[in-house]
Design an enzyme around this catalytic site. Structure first.
Site, PDB file in Angstrom:
ATOM      1  N   ASN A 115      -1.032  -6.787 -11.312  1.00 45.70           N
ATOM      2  CA  ASN A 115       0.378  -6.385 -11.177  1.00 45.70           C
ATOM      3  C   ASN A 115       1.161  -6.592 -12.471  1.00 45.70           C
ATOM      4  OD1 ASN A 115       0.785  -9.184 -11.202  1.00 45.70           O
ATOM      5  ND2 ASN A 115       2.569  -9.014  -9.860  1.00 45.70           N
ATOM      6  N   THR A 171      -6.848  -3.203  11.258  1.00 49.31           N
ATOM      7  CA  THR A 171      -8.113  -2.485  11.093  1.00 49.31           C
ATOM      8  C   THR A 171      -9.234  -3.508  10.871  1.00 49.31           C
ATOM      9  OG1 THR A 171      -6.914  -0.647  10.113  1.00 49.31           O
ATOM     10  CG2 THR A 171      -9.294  -0.677   9.757  1.00 49.31           C
ATOM     11  N   LEU A 222      13.459  -3.680  -7.312  1.00 53.00           N
ATOM     12  CA  LEU A 222      14.493  -4.532  -7.916  1.00 53.00           C
ATOM     13  C   LEU A 222      14.029  -5.114  -9.251  1.00 53.00           C
ATOM     14  CD1 LEU A 222      16.100  -6.635  -5.043  1.00 53.00           C
ATOM     15  CD2 LEU A 222      16.826  -4.486  -6.036  1.00 53.00           C
ATOM     16  N   SER A 223      12.806  -4.782  -9.682  1.00 54.01           N
ATOM     17  CA  SER A 223      12.292  -5.358 -10.932  1.00 54.01           C
ATOM     18  C   SER A 223      13.167  -5.015 -12.146  1.00 54.01           C
ATOM     19  CB  SER A 223      10.852  -4.902 -11.175  1.00 54.01           C
ATOM     20  OG  SER A 223      10.018  -5.489 -10.219  1.00 54.01           O
ATOM     21  N   LYS A 266      -2.195  -0.733  -8.564  1.00 49.60           N
ATOM     22  CA  LYS A 266      -2.581  -2.145  -8.727  1.00 49.60           C
ATOM     23  C   LYS A 266      -4.097  -2.360  -8.708  1.00 49.60           C
ATOM     24  CE  LYS A 266       1.261  -4.833  -6.794  1.00 49.60           C
ATOM     25  NZ  LYS A 266       1.611  -5.870  -5.834  1.00 49.60           N
TER      26      LYS A 266
HETATM   27  P1  NAP Z   1      -1.249  -2.611   1.426  1.00 49.84           P
HETATM   28  O1  NAP Z   1      -2.303  -2.900   0.417  1.00 49.84           O
HETATM   29  O2  NAP Z   1      -0.957  -1.193   1.789  1.00 49.84           O
HETATM   30  O3  NAP Z   1      -1.648  -3.414   2.787  1.00 49.84           O
HETATM   31  C1  NAP Z   1      -0.844  -3.361   3.919  1.00 49.84           C
HETATM   32  C2  NAP Z   1      -1.492  -4.136   5.073  1.00 49.84           C
HETATM   33  O4  NAP Z   1      -0.546  -4.102   6.141  1.00 49.84           O
HETATM   34  C3  NAP Z   1      -2.797  -3.536   5.591  1.00 49.84           C
HETATM   35  O5  NAP Z   1      -3.693  -4.570   5.898  1.00 49.84           O
HETATM   36  C4  NAP Z   1      -2.354  -2.806   6.873  1.00 49.84           C
HETATM   37  O6  NAP Z   1      -3.314  -2.875   7.902  1.00 49.84           O
HETATM   38  C5  NAP Z   1      -1.189  -3.640   7.332  1.00 49.84           C
HETATM   39  N1  NAP Z   1      -0.253  -2.809   8.104  1.00 49.84           N
HETATM   40  C6  NAP Z   1       0.477  -1.756   7.652  1.00 49.84           C
HETATM   41  N2  NAP Z   1       1.215  -1.249   8.663  1.00 49.84           N
HETATM   42  C7  NAP Z   1       0.925  -1.977   9.772  1.00 49.84           C
HETATM   43  C8  NAP Z   1       1.352  -1.933  11.129  1.00 49.84           C
HETATM   44  N3  NAP Z   1       2.255  -1.016  11.538  1.00 49.84           N
HETATM   45  N4  NAP Z   1       0.873  -2.846  11.988  1.00 49.84           N
HETATM   46  C9  NAP Z   1      -0.037  -3.774  11.568  1.00 49.84           C
HETATM   47  N5  NAP Z   1      -0.496  -3.866  10.314  1.00 49.84           N
HETATM   48  C10 NAP Z   1      -0.020  -2.971   9.422  1.00 49.84           C
HETATM   49  O7  NAP Z   1       0.147  -3.227   0.980  1.00 49.84           O
HETATM   50  P2  NAP Z   1       0.413  -4.488  -0.002  1.00 49.84           P
HETATM   51  O8  NAP Z   1       0.359  -4.033  -1.406  1.00 49.84           O
HETATM   52  O9  NAP Z   1      -0.420  -5.616   0.432  1.00 49.84           O
HETATM   53  O10 NAP Z   1       1.962  -4.774   0.320  1.00 49.84           O
HETATM   54  C11 NAP Z   1       2.352  -5.229   1.585  1.00 49.84           C
HETATM   55  C12 NAP Z   1       3.810  -5.663   1.556  1.00 49.84           C
HETATM   56  O11 NAP Z   1       3.946  -6.742   0.633  1.00 49.84           O
HETATM   57  C13 NAP Z   1       4.794  -4.584   1.076  1.00 49.84           C
HETATM   58  O12 NAP Z   1       5.916  -4.615   1.920  1.00 49.84           O
HETATM   59  C14 NAP Z   1       5.162  -5.037  -0.328  1.00 49.84           C
HETATM   60  O13 NAP Z   1       6.479  -4.623  -0.710  1.00 49.84           O
HETATM   61  C15 NAP Z   1       5.099  -6.555  -0.154  1.00 49.84           C
HETATM   62  N6  NAP Z   1       4.937  -7.299  -1.422  1.00 49.84           N
HETATM   63  C16 NAP Z   1       5.890  -8.205  -1.736  1.00 49.84           C
HETATM   64  C17 NAP Z   1       5.785  -8.924  -2.915  1.00 49.84           C
HETATM   65  C18 NAP Z   1       6.856  -9.921  -3.290  1.00 49.84           C
HETATM   66  O14 NAP Z   1       6.910 -10.295  -4.470  1.00 49.84           O
HETATM   67  N7  NAP Z   1       7.679 -10.383  -2.368  1.00 49.84           N
HETATM   68  C19 NAP Z   1       4.683  -8.737  -3.766  1.00 49.84           C
HETATM   69  C20 NAP Z   1       3.691  -7.818  -3.376  1.00 49.84           C
HETATM   70  C21 NAP Z   1       3.826  -7.088  -2.197  1.00 49.84           C
HETATM   71  P3  NAP Z   1      -4.548  -1.859   8.022  1.00 49.84           P
HETATM   72  O15 NAP Z   1      -5.629  -2.456   7.160  1.00 49.84           O
HETATM   73  O16 NAP Z   1      -4.844  -1.863   9.468  1.00 49.84           O
HETATM   74  O17 NAP Z   1      -4.061  -0.515   7.512  1.00 49.84           O
END
Ligand code: NAP
Length: 272
Positions: free
Chosen positions: A88, A151, A19-20, A67
Site C-alpha cells: 500500500n 466465501t 481522505l489521503s 495493492k
Molecule cells: P477486499 O480485499 O475486497 O475484501 C473484502 C472482504 O469482505 C472479502 O473477504 C469479502 O468476502 C468480504 N465481504 C464483502 N462484502 C461482504 C458482505 N456483504 N458480507 C460478508 N462479507 C463481505 O477489501 P479490503 O481491501 O480488504 O478492504 C476492506 C475494507 O477495509 C474496505 O472498506 C476498506 O476501505 C477498508 N480499509 C481500511 C483501512 C484503514 O486504514 N482504516 C485500510 C485498508 C482497508 P468474500 O471473500 O466472501 O467476497
C-alpha cells in the site's frame, strides 16, 4: 507549490472518496515540507509506474485494485508486504521503487491504543487485503488470529497461506474471543445503516474494531457499544497507516495527534 516541490500520489481506481490527500497535504504543511500529494486515478499498474517516472513522483499510496499486483513491478519489497501479499506504500530512492505495507502497522497501533495484543484472541471478519494485514500484525505482536469469511474457499486459502484458524460465517454464533474486527466493507458510507454481524454475538467480545473509517462510528460499532464492548474506529487505523507512510517517505516522526485531528475534522465537518 513551486519547481522544488516534491510530488507524492495516491494510485488506484476509484480515488475520489479517499481522505489521503487531505491527510498528507495537511501533514506536509505542518512539518514545513515542500511537497504536494495528489490523487491519480489509474486503471493499470503500468499507468501508475508511467506517472511516477513522468512526474518524478517521490512516493505514493496504492489502493484498490492495485495493492496485490504492483509488488511484482517494484525493485524491492519489504518482508511484511511480501508475507501479507499486498503493497500500500511505494517510496522512490535513487530511481529504485520500494514497496511496503503500512496497513498492518496502522491496525496494530490502533489496537494498541486500547489493549495489549499478546496472548489475546482476535476474530477477523473478512478474508481480503485488510484481513491479511490484520492477521499478519496480530501474529507479529503475539496475538491469536481466527478468520471468519462469507466465501469458504477464500477464507480457507487465506488460513492456509497465513497459518491460522478459519470458520465459515454460519458458525459466527459459536465463536468468541477477546476482540472482533470487521475488515469487510459492510457498513461503509453510503451503506452506513448496514452491519456485518448480528448484534447478539457482540457481547461475546470485550473489544470490537471496525477498519471502516467513514462513518467514524459505523452501525457495527454503535451496536457493539450498546452491547457493552469497548470500540475502536477505523479512523485510528487510517491515521496510523498514513503516519507510517510519512515516516517512510521523509524519515521524520509523524505528528500523529495532529493527523488524527485533520481526519476527524474532515469527517465530522467536511473541512480541513
Ligand atoms: P477486499 O480485499 O475486497 O475484501 C473484502 C472482504 O469482505 C472479502 O473477504 C469479502 O468476502 C468480504 N465481504 C464483502 N462484502 C461482504 C458482505 N456483504 N458480507 C460478508 N462479507 C463481505 O477489501 P479490503 O481491501 O480488504 O478492504 C476492506 C475494507 O477495509 C474496505 O472498506 C476498506 O476501505 C477498508 N480499509 C481500511 C483501512 C484503514 O486504514 N482504516 C485500510 C485498508 C482497508 P468474500 O471473500 O466472501 O467476497
Amino acid at each position: 507549490m513551486n519547481s522544488d516541490s516534491k510530488i507524492y500520489a495516491l494510485f488506484g481506481n476509484p480515488v475520489r472518496q479517499s481522505l489521503s490527500p487531505v491527510l498528507h497535504n495537511a501533514t506536509f504543511q505542518h512539518l514545513s515540507i515542500n511537497a504536494r500529494y495528489v490523487a491519480l486515478r489509474v486503471d493499470t499498474v503500468q499507468d501508475a509506474l508511467e506517472q511516477i517516472k513522468r512526474l518524478n513522483i517521490q512516493g505514493g499510496s496504492v489502493t484498490i485494485p492495485h495493492k496485490t499486483t504492483i509488488g511484482e513491478y517494484l525493485d524491492e519489497i519489504s518482508d511484511s508486504a511480501l508475507r501479507i501479499g499486498a503493497v500500500n506504500t511505494v517510496a522512490v530512492s535513487n530511481h529504485r521503487l520500494k514497496g511496503a505495507n503500512t496497513d498492518w502497522t496502522g491496525l496494530v497501533s490502533a489496537l494498541e491504543e486500547l489493549l495489549i495484543i499478546k496472548g489475546k484472541t482476535f476474530v477477523i471478519l473478512g478474508a481480503g487485503g485488510a484481513a491479511r494485514a490484520a492477521v499478519y500484525g496480530i501474529r507479529e505482536r503475539g496475538g491469536i488470529p481466527l478468520i471468519v469469511n462469507r466465501t469458504i474457499q477464500r477464507g480457507e486459502k487465506m488460513a492456509a497461506d497465513l497459518n491460522c484458524g478459519f470458520y465459515p460465517i454460519s458458525d459466527m454464533k459459536k465463536i468468541g474471543g477477546d476482540c472482533l474486527i470487521n475488515t469487510t466493507p459492510v457498513g461503509m458510507f453510503p451503506s452506513h445503516e448496514k452491519s456485518p454481524a448480528d448484534k447478539n454475538i457482540l457481547r461475546n467480545f470485550r473489544w470490537v474494531m471496525d477498519v471502516i473509517y467513514n462513518p467514524i462510528k459505523t452501525k457495527f460499532l454503535c451496536d457493539a457499544q450498546a452491547a457493552g464492548c469497548s470500540t475502536i474506529s477505523g479512523t485510528s487505523m487510517f491515521v496510523h497507516q498514513g503516519a507510517e507512510q510519512i515516516r517512510i517517505w521523509t524519515g521524520l516522526t509523524p505528528p500523529v495527534d495532529f493527523m488524527k485531528n485533520v481526519v476527524l475534522e474532515k469527517l465530522r465537518y467536511g473541512r480541513n
